[in-house]
Scaffold this motif. Structure first.
Motif: not given
Lengths: 140, 59
Positions: A95-108, A110-116
């Motif tokens: 669960a710690r890994d999941v939260v870390r991922t959801l807050r990570s710059r890399d994941f952010r 991806v989800i903010a990529d307007r092209d995608l």
């Protein structure tokens, strides 16, 4: 015959906001449902867009193991373009890994990529069109 | 981003073309079996540059 399917820039902006909210909601869900060291093996975060024949657009974000048949409700609909983001490089994730991922710059990023996100919306819109009466126009 | 998805419903075959740089060009296009299989062979051929595939489905 071809049918043109338009995306509005404002729709993409709205979806980017919804995915950001979805990530925040998932953090809340995981922290309130699991302890930090609880195992969530092979955790992936999947995101996709759906559009109904009535024209309602939905941003979808789910957490789960895409290869676990018990989690069939987790999977994006068949033929629907989606993004699956792996939480860990190995099968072991907590669960710690999941939260870390959801807050990570890399994941952010991806989800903010307007092209995608625009691509996900365009695909969802075309898929909705193919299941509507308008598909008969294409077939004509 | 440029995407061509090859979609089949029953016996009918479609291309879903998404171009996020020109979203007004996004489209669904019904294609013949022949066109579908020709295009499939082309995308499976790794020697074909992406620009050539883009050009082919553009317009």
């Amino acid at each position: 015959m071809k049918l043109i399917v338009k995306n509005q820039a404002s729709e993409v902006t709205r979806l980017v906001e919804l995915f950001a909210q979805g990530a925040a909601d998932l953090v809340e869900h995981v922290t309130s449902s699991f302890g930090p060291d609880d195992e969530l093996p092979r955790a992936h975060i999947s995101m996709w867009v759906t559009e109904t024949v009535e024209g309602h657009v939905y941003a979808n974000m789910r957490l789960g193991d895409p290869d676990d048949p018990a989690e069939c409700g987790f999977m994006p609909p068949k033929d629907q373009m989606s993004v699956a983001y792996a939480v860990a490089d190995t099968d072991d994730s907590t669960a710690r890994d999941v939260v870390r991922t959801l807050r990570s710059r890399d994941f952010r990023t991806v989800i903010a990529d307007r092209d995608l996100v625009g691509t996900l919306l365009g695909h969802a819109r075309c898929a909705a069109l193919l299941t509507s009466d308008q598909a008969k126009e294409i077939a004509a | 981003m440029y995407l061509v998805d090859m979609h089949t419903i029953g016996d009918e075959r479609y291309f879903i073309v998404i171009d996020t740089f020109h979203p007004e060009r996004n489209r669904v296009e019904k294609v013949s079996d022949e066109r579908f299989s020709e295009f499939l062979m082309k995308v499976l051929d790794t020697d074909v540059p992406v620009s050539e595939i883009e050009q082919e489905v553009a317009s």
